[in-house]
Enzyme design. Sequence first.
Site, PDB file in Angstrom:
ATOM      1  N   ARG A 197       0.853  -1.214   0.122  1.00 14.08           N
ATOM      2  CA  ARG A 197       0.012   0.104   0.138  1.00 14.08           C
ATOM      3  C   ARG A 197       0.790   1.306  -0.153  1.00 14.08           C
ATOM      4  NH1 ARG A 197      -3.617  -0.453   4.977  1.00 14.08           N
ATOM      5  NH2 ARG A 197      -1.633  -1.166   5.793  1.00 14.08           N
TER       6      ARG A 197
ATOM      7  N   ASN B 150      -6.268  -2.670   1.726  1.00 17.93           N
ATOM      8  CA  ASN B 150      -6.215  -4.113   1.834  1.00 17.93           C
ATOM      9  C   ASN B 150      -7.551  -4.370   1.979  1.00 17.93           C
ATOM     10  OD1 ASN B 150      -3.630  -4.343   1.837  1.00 17.93           O
ATOM     11  ND2 ASN B 150      -3.244  -4.279   4.099  1.00 17.93           N
TER      12      ASN B 150
END
Length: 408
Positions: free
Chosen positions: A335, A353
């Site tokens: 990320r 996520n």
Amino acid sequence: MARTSKKTPNVARKSRKAIMPPSPLAQESQQQLDNIRTALAHDQTELAITLLATLQQRDPANPQAFLLAGTLQMQHGKPQEALSSLLNASYQLPNQPDVYERLARLHAQLGHDRAALSAMHRLVALRPSNAQGLFQLAAMYHEAGYPTQGDLWARRALLKRPFVVINAEREEKLRILVLRNAAASQWRFDAQQFRYALVQGHRHLPGGLDAAHITRVELFVDTLENTPELLRKLPAVDVVLNIIEDKDANHAALRMASHVADRLKRSLIHSAELVDEVDGTDQQAELAHARLCEKAGVAPWAFELPTPPKKDMAPETLLTLHVAITGTVQGVGYRQWLADELTQRELAGWVRNLADGSVEAVVHGTLEHLQPLCDAVPSGPENADVTGLNVTPWEGDIPEGVAILETL
């Protein structure tokens, strides 16, 4: 009488490194770098360029400033200036993959084949577990006319990622295991787009399959001889589609294709049974789809031909895309890596996520900037291993700035 030693015990002393606080110049430079990234995240390119010029006047050898300058120069069509900036960055950032990814891309676009290969080698060394870079290096060697080296790196890539899952874009109606043979494929590398492709089998397959409703699990049979346990790791499929051409050189691969179908207890369909050797047309793709449904034993549905890229689409066209990424992508800094990529490429978007172990993102920007980002997504940070990527248009709210959202 025994003498008592008066020596004091030998006490191990830990060496302590003096931790020097950052200098005022370093603190000021870091703050300026943060301001530049913030400006880029809010699409304030001119402000970012002005701040960067000021920073390089005060701190002329700052490596992160060189990296940002090179990235901006690449985006604004200044390849020679970008090359100089990135080379300067590489001297101080020998372990930063982004530097070598950009250097490999620039050298390839400028026709510097050997320099591009060298930069790609360094990138692969920094990301040894990333199969995408290995595949890229294999294709670059093949395109440069070194098939022996290309085959070597292809074998290494296959050991890292012998199969990949390409999910249906909307409603899954059929799941197909597509069998390939890397040794018999034609490797192609597009230096300008910095992407590779494997050309094999009939022209309509598997690219002509209905991507909206068919999930493809693409497997290279080359690796099965040494790793037969791999078949137990495959996701469940409905049928097996063999696109390996029926040639003398492929006999071993064709036998392996039959073995795979037998082991999985699934019907084996050969691509030659689905298409005729005529020029590609929409009707031909629809016919192949109808034959596939018949042989798979499923009710046919309305075929949706994959939408080709619009050749007349201008580079400055604004797009918003939804990106679904599967594989080893959680717990590896994916990320943060993607958020940094968005900032450096002057794109807006968010990333998060998902509970099933995947990562999703929504990105917004120009076609010129989105295409290189989508090419980079399968690489990711050092320990990531992307096995599935699905990019579709996004119809929701357009993101502003860059954000990492909570897990959904």
